[in-house]
Design an enzyme around this catalytic site. Structure first.
Site, PDB file in Angstrom:
ATOM      1  N   LYS A  40      23.075  -9.448  -5.333  1.00  0.00           N
ATOM      2  CA  LYS A  40      21.881 -10.001  -5.971  1.00  0.00           C
ATOM      3  C   LYS A  40      21.413  -9.097  -7.100  1.00  0.00           C
ATOM      4  O   LYS A  40      21.584  -7.875  -7.025  1.00  0.00           O
ATOM      5  CB  LYS A  40      20.749 -10.121  -4.934  1.00  0.00           C
ATOM      6  CG  LYS A  40      20.812 -11.398  -4.112  1.00  0.00           C
ATOM      7  CD  LYS A  40      19.499 -11.589  -3.346  1.00  0.00           C
ATOM      8  CE  LYS A  40      19.515 -12.814  -2.472  1.00  0.00           C
ATOM      9  NZ  LYS A  40      18.327 -12.899  -1.604  1.00  0.00           N
ATOM     10  N   SER A 127       8.772 -14.747  -2.438  1.00  0.00           N
ATOM     11  CA  SER A 127       8.975 -13.766  -3.520  1.00  0.00           C
ATOM     12  C   SER A 127       9.470 -14.474  -4.781  1.00  0.00           C
ATOM     13  O   SER A 127       9.065 -14.128  -5.900  1.00  0.00           O
ATOM     14  CB  SER A 127       9.998 -12.706  -3.104  1.00  0.00           C
ATOM     15  OG  SER A 127       9.569 -12.023  -1.971  1.00  0.00           O
TER      16      SER A 127
HETATM   17  O1  PNS Z   1      14.323 -11.949   2.679  1.00  0.00           O
HETATM   18  P1  PNS Z   1      15.621 -12.696   2.865  1.00  0.00           P
HETATM   19  O2  PNS Z   1      16.439 -12.640   1.602  1.00  0.00           O
HETATM   20  O3  PNS Z   1      15.398 -14.093   3.365  1.00  0.00           O
HETATM   21  O4  PNS Z   1      16.434 -11.905   4.015  1.00  0.00           O
HETATM   22  C1  PNS Z   1      17.693 -12.333   4.425  1.00  0.00           C
HETATM   23  C2  PNS Z   1      18.369 -11.251   5.301  1.00  0.00           C
HETATM   24  C3  PNS Z   1      18.438  -9.929   4.574  1.00  0.00           C
HETATM   25  C4  PNS Z   1      17.606 -11.080   6.590  1.00  0.00           C
HETATM   26  C5  PNS Z   1      19.807 -11.778   5.639  1.00  0.00           C
HETATM   27  O5  PNS Z   1      20.456 -12.163   4.469  1.00  0.00           O
HETATM   28  C6  PNS Z   1      20.658 -10.736   6.348  1.00  0.00           C
HETATM   29  O6  PNS Z   1      20.444 -10.427   7.507  1.00  0.00           O
HETATM   30  N1  PNS Z   1      21.661 -10.178   5.613  1.00  0.00           N
HETATM   31  C7  PNS Z   1      22.515  -9.112   6.103  1.00  0.00           C
HETATM   32  C8  PNS Z   1      23.923  -9.626   6.383  1.00  0.00           C
HETATM   33  C9  PNS Z   1      24.015 -10.250   7.755  1.00  0.00           C
HETATM   34  O7  PNS Z   1      23.659  -9.651   8.752  1.00  0.00           O
HETATM   35  N2  PNS Z   1      24.504 -11.510   7.803  1.00  0.00           N
HETATM   36  C10 PNS Z   1      24.645 -12.234   9.055  1.00  0.00           C
HETATM   37  C11 PNS Z   1      23.416 -13.057   9.391  1.00  0.00           C
HETATM   38  S1  PNS Z   1      23.435 -14.570   8.512  1.00  0.00           S
END
Ligand code: PNS
Length: 162
Positions: A40, A127
């Site tokens: 990102k 956000s």
């Molecule tokens: O604030 P957001 O962008 O909605 O948060 C999303 C987040 C960071 C919680 C999610 O993308 C995440 O847990 N990413 C880390 C990778 C991961 O663990 N993926 C498996 C779960 S889908």
């Protein structure tokens, strides 16, 4: 019980602060964890976001702010967190959040996801919305903590000098 509140927080909004405050009343310790996501292009760097969150949550004694990369469940395990907190705004959030919770459950059976319903007044807030309003010159003072609003206005002034 230690609970992890993971997210991008680019930037933290009053909706996030509301979820954090309420989580701090429910759990012994909360770790707000900012994902370092190379895929990102954020408005704010991870260190800037950590500072913004720390300043917004100074009044909460049982809270820590950290960053992580990789899988959220691996980070939670490493920090001995038993719960992942996610805010639910509207039904539109539900599908993706449920998919994430189910996916995380397949990766770690011992970590539970707890959803907190966002308070009514922040049910529309994200956000991305804050960034869009700021981009078109609107006021975001009612949507983010005051120091975050200043950071956003500064960032906008740098990108679009008048
Ligand atoms: O604030 P957001 O962008 O909605 O948060 C999303 C987040 C960071 C919680 C999610 O993308 C995440 O847990 N990413 C880390 C990778 C991961 O663990 N993926 C498996 C779960 S889908």
């Amino acid at each position: 019980m230690i609970a992890i509140y993971p997210g991008s927080f680019d930037p933290i909004t009053l909706g996030h602060v509301d979820i954090i405050e309420r989580s701090c009343r429910l759990f012994e310790r909360i770790i707000v964890a900012v994902l370092r996501n190379p895929n990102k292009t954020p408005m704010f760097t991870v260190p800037q976001r950590l500072d913004q969150i720390r300043l917004s949550t100074r009044h909460l004694p049982n809270l820590e702010v950290d960053s992580f990369d990789g899988l959220t469940v691996n980070y939670a395990r490493m920090r001995q967190g038993g719960v992942l907190i996610r805010g639910l705004r509207a039904i539109s959030d539900f599908e993706a959040e449920l998919q994430m919770a189910h996916t995380n459950k397949t990766l770690s059976t011992e970590i539970e996801t707890v959803f907190l319903a966002t308070s009514n007044e922040y049910s529309f807030l994200s956000s991305s919305l804050v960034k869009e309003i700021a981009k078109f010159g609107g006021s975001i003072d009612h949507l983010v903590p005051p120091h975050v609003a200043i950071d956003i206005y500064r960032c906008q002034a740098k990108t679009h000098p008048t």
